[in-house]
Design a protein around this motif. Structure first.
Motif, PDB file in Angstrom:
ATOM      1  N   TYR A  24      29.369 -40.925  47.599  1.00  0.00           N
ATOM      2  CA  TYR A  24      30.218 -41.328  48.716  1.00  0.00           C
ATOM      3  C   TYR A  24      30.996 -40.143  49.296  1.00  0.00           C
ATOM      4  O   TYR A  24      31.351 -40.155  50.477  1.00  0.00           O
ATOM      5  N   TYR A  28      29.510 -41.484  53.486  1.00  0.00           N
ATOM      6  CA  TYR A  28      29.828 -42.894  53.298  1.00  0.00           C
ATOM      7  C   TYR A  28      29.480 -43.653  54.575  1.00  0.00           C
ATOM      8  O   TYR A  28      29.964 -43.329  55.650  1.00  0.00           O
ATOM      9  N   LYS A  30      29.523 -46.792  57.052  1.00  0.00           N
ATOM     10  CA  LYS A  30      30.619 -47.724  57.334  1.00  0.00           C
ATOM     11  C   LYS A  30      30.197 -49.035  57.969  1.00  0.00           C
ATOM     12  O   LYS A  30      30.968 -49.996  57.962  1.00  0.00           O
ATOM     13  N   ASP A  31      29.010 -49.105  58.591  1.00  0.00           N
ATOM     14  CA  ASP A  31      28.617 -50.374  59.200  1.00  0.00           C
ATOM     15  C   ASP A  31      27.102 -50.532  59.125  1.00  0.00           C
ATOM     16  O   ASP A  31      26.367 -49.606  58.772  1.00  0.00           O
ATOM     17  N   VAL A 126      36.298 -49.326  48.332  1.00  0.00           N
ATOM     18  CA  VAL A 126      35.243 -48.576  49.031  1.00  0.00           C
ATOM     19  C   VAL A 126      33.867 -49.050  48.577  1.00  0.00           C
ATOM     20  O   VAL A 126      32.971 -49.296  49.392  1.00  0.00           O
ATOM     21  N   ARG A 129      33.014 -52.611  49.767  1.00  0.00           N
ATOM     22  CA  ARG A 129      32.609 -52.653  51.172  1.00  0.00           C
ATOM     23  C   ARG A 129      31.143 -52.232  51.333  1.00  0.00           C
ATOM     24  O   ARG A 129      30.421 -52.808  52.153  1.00  0.00           O
TER      25      ARG A 129
END
Length: 566
Positions: A24, A28, A30-31, A126, A129
């Motif tokens: 990460y 990383y 995110k979507d 994190v 997610r």
């Protein structure tokens, strides 16, 4: 077929070892759209398409290029269903197999702490997610293809099985160990139990032997592919270095040995160093595990070769304990291969009992049988050590105390009662649960408790080969010592041994390698225990004789009577 391997800064995949490492700190995602456009997803697809063994259901999409495959996923996410060049059923079949392949890997996420305490409090969020992100991508594609929402959702570990915080720590590095200085230490672990781990080996072989060359001279590992688990093994500080392909073992250490914190490690030289997955000396013609005493720096150094058989966790655990036991012998302490429990009875009495013997002798089974037949006579059984401990002569009128080494237990699933197995399911790490000699690593006690100075009320040899039933107390010191030193047992297949065997002091992990030194300590311990009136005997477990549970239960009943009436 030679399986594809991915080795980039954000993602490492070795399908042969069934491991994936996500960094990460390097990248990383995110979507969902960033994930669909990522090189990391493309790399997972590349590995999947390169090996037909991962493709369980026929699908035309499996013959597509990586670029075509990624475009299909993007079209679905953008609701461009009329632009798809493959049938929905074919796409869904392939996506299911891709998802199954990825989830079959042991997936570990790493975050470098960078001395930022905020990371320690947020790293689980994190990772959570990212798990949600992978689930959303999979479900978004699946539900669009099938034309309706799912009626049942399972919140599986879609992204990772575990996440760890790593950090660089300055420790007292002797000059010859400079190659270890840059390797990051594990600071914090988070696992998602019950964790099912599959390794290429399920049994330990051979005897660990001494090498004439310090294993550090052949070490070629580096910062990007090796990790260090700093462990408290009893009161020994151990730096356990392992190749990332052994992450199944590295994670399991968290359930077995206390993780040393930064303050413990900083500016300190360890008692033990283990290099797990490292080359041995050219003069060592076998492929077994080796140890070396670095007298100049007063460090025991262990080396375990990189091969398929050493993927079995027993190699990591037993090599660590061998190094610890050798260190104990050098300090004139006696390593004990066995289990120690502190039993609290309903009548208010407490007794500390040590069950002694080699693998498969029936130590754990005796404790389980005692619990089973006790009903309400026993309020609690506290595990002080499950596999290895040590006896220390205090010099105070020859008093003896015992200490443990492990905070957890590495046990065969067959040895666990259903009550213990199910009560620990949400904390356990299970290894090859579908195979014989399946194992589970579960927490057992706190580090503070296992290293206390524990009094010994009873020391029992686990006799699994004689036909007698019950418990036998030795009246003669020499007779008792001869039985314990001979280490006789009938092997049950937990190692490569079969049939009757003898092992010096029932402990091939230190005492066998240092017999003369161990014998000196034994010759002091037995007189001291007999002088104190400690109950020294043997319990007949029957596991190598007829394996009748009723026989072991009878022996446990006699033991219970002795303990409650003494």
């Amino acid at each position: 077929m030679v399986q594809e391997k991915i080795d980039t800064a954000p993602l490492y995949i070795n399908s042969d070892r069934g491991v994936a490492v996500l960094n990460y700190s390097s990248k990383y995602i995110k979507d969902v759209f960033q994930l669909a456009n990522s090189q990391e997803l493309a790399n997972v697809i590349k590995v999947y398409l390169a090996d037909a063994s991962f493709q369980k259901t026929p699908s035309a999409l499996n013959d597509a290029s990586v670029e075509e495959y990624v475009d299909v996923i993007k079209d679905i996410l953008m609701n461009r269903m009329d632009e798809l060049k493959f049938e929905s059923e074919d796409i869904l079949n392939s996506i299911e197999d891709l998802y199954t392949y990825y989830r079959s890997l042991l997936r570990i996420a790493t975050i470098n702490k960078h001395e930022n305490d905020i990371v320690a409090t947020t790293f689980m969020n994190v990772d959570n997610r990212f798990n949600e992100l992978v689930l959303n991508l999979y479900r978004g594609v699946e539900e669009r293809l099938q034309g309706h929402s799912n009626h049942m959702y399972r919140q599986v570990n879609a992204g990772t099985n575990a996440c760890i915080i790593t950090q660089s720590v300055k420790w007292d590095v002797p000059a010859k160990y400079a190659s270890l200085a840059s390797i990051r230490f594990i600071d914090t672990l988070m696992v998602r139990p019950p964790m099912m781990v599959h390794t290429k080996s399920n049994k330990r072989e051979g005897v660990f032997s001494e090498t004439k060359q310090n294993p550090i001279e052949n070490f070629k590992g580096g910062r990007d592919s090796w990790y260090c688990y700093p462990a408290w093994v009893g009161e020994s500080l151990a730096y356990i270095y392992f190749d990332r392909d052994y992450f199944a073992n590295g994670l399991a250490l968290g359930n077995l040995f206390e993780l040393a914190n930064e303050a413990d490690v900083k500016d300190r030289k360890p008692d033990i160093i283990l290099l797990f997955g490292s080359e041995g000396s050219a003069s060592d013609t076998d492929d077994n595990c080796h140890y070396f005493l670095d007298e100049e720096n007063d460090i025991y150094v262990g080396q375990v070769p990189y091969n398929d058989k050493t993927t079995y966790f027993g190699y990591m655990k037993k090599m660590v304990l061998t190094l610890h036991n050798l260190s104990m012998i050098s300090k004139h302490k006696l390593p004990i291969h066995g289990s120690m429990v502190k039993i609290t009875f309903s009548n208010g009495k407490t007794k500390s009992v040590v069950f002694f013997g080699d693998s498969g002798a029936g130590k754990s089974e005796s404790i389980e049988a005692l619990q089973e037949i006790a009903d309400d006579k026993i309020e609690n059984i506290e595990t002080i050590f499950d596999d290895m401990g040590s006896f220390t002569l205090t010099g105070d009128d020859q008093a003896i105390y015992a200490q443990g080494t492990e905070t957890g237990a590495f046990v065969r699933l067959d040895d666990l009662s259903s009550e213990v197995a199910f009560s620990n399911m949400d904390r356990g790490i299970y290894m090859n649960p579908e195979l014989s000699n399946a194992r589970c690593i579960i927490p057992a006690n706190t580090y503070q408790n296992i290293i206390q100075h524990h009094h010994v009320d009873m020391w029992l040899y686990a006799n699994n080969y004689d036909k007698e039933i019950g418990v036998h107390q030795f009246e003669d010191e020499q007779e008792a010592k001869s039985v314990f030193v001979a280490g006789k047992r009938k092997a049950l297949g937990t190692t490569d041994e079969v049939g009757m065997s003898t092992t010096f002091f029932a402990n091939p992990f230190g005492p066998v390698q240092k017999q003369a030194e161990t014998q000196e300590i034994i010759d002091e311990v037995f007189p001291a225990l007999f002088k104190k009136g400690t109950f020294i005997g043997e319990i007949y477990t029957h596991l190598g004789y007829d394996k009748k549970k009723s026989s072991l239960n009878e022996s446990a009943q006699e033991l219970l009577n002795i303990l409650m009436n003494s």
